[in-house]
Each structure stands twice: as structure tokens, then as C-alpha cells.
Design a protein around this motif. Structure first.
Motif, short mmCIF file in Angstrom:
data_model
loop_
_atom_site.label_atom_id
_atom_site.label_comp_id
_atom_site.label_asym_id
_atom_site.label_seq_id
_atom_site.Cartn_x
_atom_site.Cartn_y
_atom_site.Cartn_z
N CYS A 320 0.83 -1.21 0.00
CA CYS A 320 0.00 0.00 0.00
C CYS A 320 0.86 1.25 0.00
N MET A 321 1.92 1.27 0.81
CA MET A 321 2.80 2.44 0.88
C MET A 321 3.52 2.68 -0.45
N LYS A 322 3.99 1.61 -1.08
CA LYS A 322 4.67 1.75 -2.37
C LYS A 322 3.71 2.29 -3.42
N SER A 323 2.45 1.84 -3.37
CA SER A 323 1.46 2.33 -4.33
C SER A 323 1.16 3.81 -4.10
N LEU A 324 1.08 4.22 -2.83
CA LEU A 324 0.82 5.63 -2.53
C LEU A 324 1.97 6.52 -2.99
N VAL A 325 3.19 6.05 -2.78
CA VAL A 325 4.35 6.84 -3.21
C VAL A 325 4.35 6.99 -4.73
#
Length: 448
Positions: A320-325
Motif C-alpha cells: 500500500c505504501m509503495k502504491s501511494l508513493v
């Protein structure tokens, strides 16, 4: 000193030959010594013209070639499924996952990824399952939690502590998605303190079943689950003192058992596709064969299930964090500032870090911290105002700003790292501003 090493009575030519021979022996010994003392030091091997990365990336290779190939064959179709078939926005709007999406996930084997093949599952290792969780969390966190609550904690107790009869009865159903599983521990009066639960189960007079009473709240998959792992207090006789004390016992409870009911899904602000509901037990009769690991062993089972299931949630949040970045980077537009070179540098750092974070897990967290730092400096113009620089706000749109904030707030440890990095970043900017002011003063002084 050399004269002491040369025996008496030798001619000058013999002496020269002896010295030359000793020099050759000395060179050969040095060569052997240098070859025998090999090192894996990264810095030392750079002077030899070699690149040894064993100590730079010390993480062990836990997957064999066959396991890597299996993971590749699973990860790519799953990512394509989430891109082309699943609609995360619609799932969030409808607050549920459509049946045709769940049916296709069942065909992909997404409901039994860690179940051994003899029980109808795929039999992935923890590392393989973590990679799949990262893929699911990167595309649809609500659906990822639905699947994670099902197999990371829902039927994990059966997988870890179930008898052969219990595994043969339940694992084929939950691994194929025919049944959905849930984990029932939290109660209105007990959260993190599992020992204080009040749900109670008493053994019947004939000793064939337990009578369970109580309720559980905030149960993921609670409204759609067909199978529950439930924890309740049961009276147990202490073998040393002979006193009767309450100890937690783990039960396998089917939704079809009389006295088992569920409430409506709770309204939530996010991950709406993952249903969360309350589960009630009113004189529910649980067969004695559905006790996990014997009476009184429930606390151990509860803690080990959570310990085994937490890495799946961490993997999903990493995705999820990688997608948000990535979404935040895609929304970065041109920035017009007096210090444009800083903005260009920040955008370049973002793009490089996003590409590096896909290379290996060892640099992923560091890249996310750097990205969060750069995003924070874009979202908060006050960072520049605090050092006396006039700033025109970045052209990030609102949703990308929120994505960046969520990316930072997802993990408290990342927040601490970002704050530390921001402090260093501010110090650098202050030094730059001081140097700039000194240069301007000297220029003005020379002009005057």
C-alpha cells in the motif's frame, strides 16, 4: 643482517644465486598468502578491482529456484487480475466485493495460499505469501484484508494446531473459498488484554459439547464468515492445587451451529470492502471435537496465531505504501521556486527511490523514508518558509497530498525516521540560506 644469513665459504656468485632464490621463494610465499587470505569486504575488494556484495546485501536467499518460479507464476497473474478485473473504487463505494470477483479469486487459489496441497491449497511459504500480500495490498487494501483475515488469522489455528481429523474436515472448504473464516478474540471489555475476555463456555453434563455464551466485536469478515476461531473462558482444575480456575480455550465454531449469529457490517471510513461486524453466541453448542489443542490452551494459540499472521499485514501495508508513493510521484507537476534546483533534485530522488524500491526488499524501507521526506517537503511549504525562503506551493492535487500524508502515517516507525530526516534536511537548508545571505551581503558591500 644479511651477512649473518650467508654461510661462510661461499663465493660471490653463490651468494648472488642464494639471494635470488630467496627472493623468488619470498615472492611465491607472498602470492600464496595473498591468495589464501581472501576477504568478502566490499571496500577492500574495490581496491582489487572486484565488487563483492555479500556484506552489502547480507539477507539470505530463502527461496529455491522452483519456489521463485512458482511465485512468479502466481504474482504476475494476480497483479494483472487486480488491474483488469477488480475495481477497488467500486468495492469501496459498494462496501463489499462482488461475487464474480470472489469467484475468480477462488479459481486463482487466493483463499488457500498457505494450505498444503493435500488439503486443496497451494502450499506457499511465509516469504512467498508475504510477496502475494504485498501485491494485493498495493492494489486494493480492503480486499487484501478480507483475504488476509481469512487465512492469516481466520483458519490459522486449524493449520497450526488442528488434529488430522479437523484439518481434513475444514481445510479443504476454507482453502477453496467455499467457506470464509474469521478470528474472534476482541470483546467490548477487552482489547489487547486477551486474558480479560468474558465469553464463557461450560462443559455439558454428558461431556459431549460445550455451551458458549458471549459476544465478539470488530471481527473482520464477521458478517460473511462461515467458520470462526473463537476464544472463551472455561473452568479448569489446577493439577497442583486442585482449585478450579478459568483458562482460555480455543474453539472451531461453524456459523450453522444453533445460537451463533452476526450483526450488520460496521460503517467505516476506509477499507470498506472488508466487512467488520459483531458476532454473538447464545447457548451455542460446540462439539468437544472442535476444541483446539485441548482445554485451557487457548491463550497460547491466540498469541501464536497473531504472531504468525502479523507479517501478512505488514506485507500488505508495504504494498500500500509503495502504491501511494508512486501515485504521489505521478501527480508531481512543475514547481516554480527561487530554489528550483532543490525541487528538481527532490523529484529526481522520488523517481529513483521508487525504481530502487522495486529492486530488493533491503533498500525498500530506506527508499520509502526518503520518498516520504521529499513528499513532506512538497506538501508542507512551511518547511521552506521556516528558513526565510518564499515558496509557491507545489502543484500536488489534494488526493496526492492526502496519499503522501497517509504514506507517512501508516507506520509510526516511518514517522520517526521522517522527522529525523526532516531535521537534517532543515539544517542543510538553513546552512544554504546562511551562505546565500553572506554571499549577498558581500556582493552588496562591494557594490556600495
Amino acid at each position: 643482517m644479511m651477512r649473518r644469513l650467508i654461510p661462510r665459504g661461499l663465493s660471490s656468485w653463490a651468494t648472488v644465486r642464494l639471494l635470488r632464490r630467496g627472493q623468488q621463494v619470498w615472492h611465491s610465499r607472498c602470492l600464496v598468502t595473498s591468495q589464501s587470505k581472501e576477504t568478502t569486504s566490499f571496500a577492500l575488494n574495490l581496491f582489487k578491482g572486484e565488487t563483492r556484495t555479500e556484506e552489502i546485501f547480507p539477507f539470505p536467499e530463502v527461496l529455491s529456484d522452483d519456489q521463485k518460479e512458482t511465485l512468479r507464476l502466481l504474482a504476475d497473474p494476480t497483479a494483472k487480475f487486480f488491474e483488469q478485473v477488480n475495481d477497488a473504487s467500486r468495492n469501496d463505494t459498494d462496501e463489499k466485493v462482488s461475487e464474480h470477483v470472489l469467484d475468480q479469486l477462488k479459481d486463482l487459489g487466493a483463499f488457500g495460499m498457505q494450505v498444503p496441497s493435500e488439503y486443496g491449497g497451494i502450499g506457499l511459504t511465509n516469504t512467498q505469501y508475504a510477496r502475494m500480500g504485498e501485491v494485493m495490498g498495493g492494489y486494493d487494501l480492503g480486499l487484501g484484508i478480507l483475504l488476509g483475515a481469512h487465512q492469516s488469522i481466520g483458519y490459522k489455528g486449524i493449520l497450526l494446531y488442528g488434529t488430522e481429523e479437523q484439518k481434513k474436515k475444514y481445510l479443504p472448504k476454507v482453502s477453496t473459498g467455499q467457506w470464509i473464516a474469521a478470528y474472534c478474540l476482541t470483546e467490548p471489555g477487552s482489547g489487547s488484554d486477551a486474558q480479560s475476555i468474558r465469553a464463557r463456555a461450560t462443559l455439558s453434563d454428558d461431556g459431549k459439547h460445550y455451551v458458549l455464551n458471549g459476544s465478539k466485536i470488530w471481527i473482520s469478515n464477521g458478517s460473511i464468515a462461515d467458520l470462526f476461531t473463537v476464544f472463551a473462558q472455561t473452568p479448569q482444575i489446577d493439577k497442583t492445587t486442585g482449585e478450579t480456575k478459568d483458562k482460555i480455550t480455543a474453539f472451531i465454531v461453524e456459523k450453522s451451529f444453533p445460537g451463533v449469529s452476526t450483526g450488520p457490517p460496521e460503517p467505516k471510513m476506509g477499507i470498506k470492502a472488508s466487512p467488520t461486524a459483531e458476532v454473538f453466541f447464545d447457548n451455542a453448542k460446540i462439539p468437544i471435537e472442535n476444541v483446539l489443542l485441548g482445554p485451557g490452551a487457548g491463550f497460547k494459540i491466540a498469541m501464536n496465531i497473531l504472531n504468525n499472521g502479523r507479517f501478512g499485514m505488514a506485507a500488505a501495508m508495504t504494498g500500500c505504501m509503495k502504491s501511494l508513493v508512486k501515485r504521489a510521484v505521478s501527480g508531481c507537476g512543475p514547481v516554480y521556486l527561487p530554489v528550483c534546483f532543490l525541487c528538481d533534485f527532490r523529484a529526481s530522488v522520488l523517481r529513483v527511490c521508487v525504481s530502487l524500491s522495486d529492486c530488493c526488499w533491503s533498500v525498500s524501507l530506506l527508499c520509502q523514508i526518503v520518498c516520504c521526506l521529499s513528499i513532506c517537503s512538497s506538501v508542507c511549504p512551511s518547511v521552506y518558509l521556516s528558513v526565510g525562503l518564499s515558496v509557491i506551493p507545489n502543484t500536488l492535487c489534494t488526493q496526492h497530498c492526502l496519499s503522501a500524508c497517509v504514506c507517512v502515517l501508516v507506520c509510526p516507525s516511518v514517522c520517526v525516521c521522517v522527522l529525523v530526516c526532516l531535521s537534517v534536511y532543515l539544517c542543510v537548508l538553513i546552512c544554504l540560506s546562511v551562505c546565500l545571505s553572506v554571499c549577498l551581503q558581500s556582493v552588496f558591500a562591494s557594490l556600495c
